[in-house]
Design an enzyme around this catalytic site. Structure first.
Site, PDB file in Angstrom:
ATOM      1  CB  VAL A  64      -1.013   0.036   1.185  1.00  0.00           C
ATOM      2  CG1 VAL A  64      -2.031  -1.093   1.063  1.00  0.00           C
ATOM      3  CG2 VAL A  64      -0.305   0.018   2.534  1.00  0.00           C
ATOM      4  CE1 TYR A 155      -0.294   0.889  14.945  1.00  0.00           C
ATOM      5  CE2 TYR A 155      -1.302   1.662  16.979  1.00  0.00           C
ATOM      6  CZ  TYR A 155      -1.309   0.826  15.871  1.00  0.00           C
ATOM      7  OH  TYR A 155      -2.334  -0.076  15.695  1.00  0.00           O
ATOM      8  CB  SER A 158       0.284   6.653  11.588  1.00  0.00           C
ATOM      9  OG  SER A 158       0.000   5.516  12.399  1.00  0.00           O
ATOM     10  CE  LYS A 159      -3.167   2.180  13.028  1.00  0.00           C
ATOM     11  NZ  LYS A 159      -3.648   1.480  11.822  1.00  0.00           N
TER      12      LYS A 159
HETATM   13  P1  NAP Z   1      -1.104  -8.026  11.547  1.00  0.00           P
HETATM   14  O1  NAP Z   1      -1.564  -9.350  12.002  1.00  0.00           O
HETATM   15  O2  NAP Z   1       0.352  -7.698  11.567  1.00  0.00           O
HETATM   16  O3  NAP Z   1      -1.682  -7.789  10.066  1.00  0.00           O
HETATM   17  C1  NAP Z   1      -1.319  -6.672   9.315  1.00  0.00           C
HETATM   18  C2  NAP Z   1      -1.172  -7.104   7.860  1.00  0.00           C
HETATM   19  O4  NAP Z   1      -0.868  -5.933   7.079  1.00  0.00           O
HETATM   20  C3  NAP Z   1       0.000  -8.078   7.667  1.00  0.00           C
HETATM   21  O5  NAP Z   1      -0.348  -9.119   6.785  1.00  0.00           O
HETATM   22  C4  NAP Z   1       1.057  -7.170   7.073  1.00  0.00           C
HETATM   23  O6  NAP Z   1       2.021  -7.829   6.293  1.00  0.00           O
HETATM   24  C5  NAP Z   1       0.216  -6.260   6.223  1.00  0.00           C
HETATM   25  N1  NAP Z   1       0.960  -5.071   5.792  1.00  0.00           N
HETATM   26  C6  NAP Z   1       1.858  -4.352   6.501  1.00  0.00           C
HETATM   27  N2  NAP Z   1       2.385  -3.390   5.736  1.00  0.00           N
HETATM   28  C7  NAP Z   1       1.817  -3.497   4.516  1.00  0.00           C
HETATM   29  C8  NAP Z   1       1.955  -2.803   3.290  1.00  0.00           C
HETATM   30  N3  NAP Z   1       2.839  -1.814   3.162  1.00  0.00           N
HETATM   31  N4  NAP Z   1       1.200  -3.155   2.239  1.00  0.00           N
HETATM   32  C9  NAP Z   1       0.328  -4.196   2.337  1.00  0.00           C
HETATM   33  N5  NAP Z   1       0.173  -4.922   3.452  1.00  0.00           N
HETATM   34  C10 NAP Z   1       0.906  -4.574   4.539  1.00  0.00           C
HETATM   35  O7  NAP Z   1      -1.792  -6.856  12.389  1.00  0.00           O
HETATM   36  P2  NAP Z   1      -3.255  -6.701  13.033  1.00  0.00           P
HETATM   37  O8  NAP Z   1      -3.086  -6.684  14.483  1.00  0.00           O
HETATM   38  O9  NAP Z   1      -4.233  -7.600  12.386  1.00  0.00           O
HETATM   39  O10 NAP Z   1      -3.538  -5.193  12.604  1.00  0.00           O
HETATM   40  C11 NAP Z   1      -4.396  -4.836  11.538  1.00  0.00           C
HETATM   41  C12 NAP Z   1      -4.721  -3.355  11.663  1.00  0.00           C
HETATM   42  O11 NAP Z   1      -5.390  -3.124  12.903  1.00  0.00           O
HETATM   43  C13 NAP Z   1      -3.498  -2.453  11.662  1.00  0.00           C
HETATM   44  O12 NAP Z   1      -3.781  -1.275  10.938  1.00  0.00           O
HETATM   45  C14 NAP Z   1      -3.299  -2.147  13.128  1.00  0.00           C
HETATM   46  O13 NAP Z   1      -2.634  -0.924  13.330  1.00  0.00           O
HETATM   47  C15 NAP Z   1      -4.733  -2.092  13.605  1.00  0.00           C
HETATM   48  N6  NAP Z   1      -4.895  -2.304  15.044  1.00  0.00           N
HETATM   49  C16 NAP Z   1      -4.455  -3.462  15.642  1.00  0.00           C
HETATM   50  C17 NAP Z   1      -4.631  -3.617  17.020  1.00  0.00           C
HETATM   51  C18 NAP Z   1      -4.174  -4.841  17.757  1.00  0.00           C
HETATM   52  O14 NAP Z   1      -4.180  -4.821  18.994  1.00  0.00           O
HETATM   53  N7  NAP Z   1      -3.772  -5.905  17.060  1.00  0.00           N
HETATM   54  C19 NAP Z   1      -5.255  -2.611  17.762  1.00  0.00           C
HETATM   55  C20 NAP Z   1      -5.680  -1.467  17.130  1.00  0.00           C
HETATM   56  C21 NAP Z   1      -5.502  -1.311  15.765  1.00  0.00           C
HETATM   57  P3  NAP Z   1       3.446  -8.188   7.012  1.00  0.00           P
HETATM   58  O15 NAP Z   1       3.155  -9.335   7.920  1.00  0.00           O
HETATM   59  O16 NAP Z   1       4.328  -8.517   5.848  1.00  0.00           O
HETATM   60  O17 NAP Z   1       3.867  -6.940   7.756  1.00  0.00           O
END
Ligand code: NAP
Length: 253
Positions: A64, A155, A158-159
């Site tokens: 992205v 972080y 950005s959010k």
């Molecule tokens: P995750 O399991 O790490 O999943 C994120 C996915 O995004 C991974 O497959 C990652 O690939 C991919 N990604 C990263 N950079 C990218 C890029 N440049 N282009 C395309 N894909 C990319 O994380 P998650 O916890 O599910 O988080 C998902 C979203 O929720 C994020 O935006 C995170 O900030 C938000 N969020 C998470 C939490 C939490 O507690 N988990 C809380 C609040 C918000 P790689 O593995 O190769 O990096």
């Protein structure tokens, strides 16, 4: 049940965690789901899981941070499937460092994925949805927008930017029938929040669960439910809002 039969959804970050759970749930509700991620094998695995459950999904390699490539992925989705009803811009990365040790390269790297990456997909999706006269854009913020959190400068900035992008989209596109809403989850157990040290992980989650009225940390399905709600007509009168699947750990107005 929210019914997405006949709808097309593009989900970034669909190879893992919240993105994968959301892709699976939207497909279960009847949507055709394009699973985009820079982790292509992971996206293919999500597609396989959806296929095994009887759903329709396609994998798309996508970084992205590549603005032109991301816009093309949106256009390709519309060309291939005839429409774009839902964009869930979920791809994101975490970076942790104290302000005094944070340099511009850290900030640029996080903003490139977490803010500009969302802008790249949302802007092109907005063009297609405006022409179509309908659509739901869903962005992924974080509970980090609601408070100061040690080490999370890049972080949380950005959010916060994602939230302002979402509100601006909601304002500009509402007259064309296009909605935009943000989700600000609490702590969700995913590869992003997993730590190498299992004991520290368990202790951290225990402390988080104790501070949470519902008494536990979240799992990706907890957030996917909110994605499904925002993707469906069940949220037809909702735009420009922040929804918080967080177990009650924060209760802003
Ligand atoms: P995750 O399991 O790490 O999943 C994120 C996915 O995004 C991974 O497959 C990652 O690939 C991919 N990604 C990263 N950079 C990218 C890029 N440049 N282009 C395309 N894909 C990319 O994380 P998650 O916890 O599910 O988080 C998902 C979203 O929720 C994020 O935006 C995170 O900030 C938000 N969020 C998470 C939490 C939490 O507690 N988990 C809380 C609040 C918000 P790689 O593995 O190769 O990096």
């Amino acid at each position: 049940m929210a019914d997405l039969t006949g709808r097309t959804a593009l989900i970034t970050g669909a190879a893992s965690g919240i993105g994968r759970a959301s892709a699976r749930l939207l497909a279960e509700a009847g949507a055709t789901v394009v699973c985009a991620d820079r982790d292509e094998p992971g996206a293919q695995q999500t597609v396989k899981l959806i296929g095994e459950a009887g759903g329709a999904a396609y994998a798309r390699a996508l970084d992205v941070t590549d603005g032109a490539g991301t816009a093309e992925a949106v256009r390709e989705t519309v060309r291939t499937h005839g429409r774009l009803d839902v964009l869930a811009a979920i791809a994101g990365i975490m970076h942790s460092s104290p302000v005094l040790e944070t340099d511009e390269a850290d900030l640029d790297r996080v903003l490139a994925v977490n803010f500009k990456g969302v802008l790249h997909s949302a802007r092109e999706a907005a063009r297609a949805m405006k022409e179509q006269g309908s659509g739901s854009i869903i962005t992924m913020a974080s509970g980090a927008i609601d408070t100061g959190m040690s080490g999370l400068l890049c972080y949380s900035v950005s959010k916060a930017a994602v939230v302002q992008l979402t509100k601006t989209l909601a304002t500009e596109l509402g007259p064309y029938g296009v909605r935009a809403n943000a989700i600000a989850p609490g702590f969700i157990r995913t590869p992003m929040t997993a730590r190498d040290d299992a004991t520290a992980q368990a202790r951290g989650e225990e402390a988080m669960a104790r501070a949470t009225p519902l008494g536990r940390v979240g799992d990706p399905g907890d957030v996917a439910g909110t994605v499904l709600f925002l993707a469906s007509d069940r949220s037809a009168f909702m735009t420009g809002q922040i929804l918080r699947p967080n177990g009650g750990i924060a209760m802003p107005w």
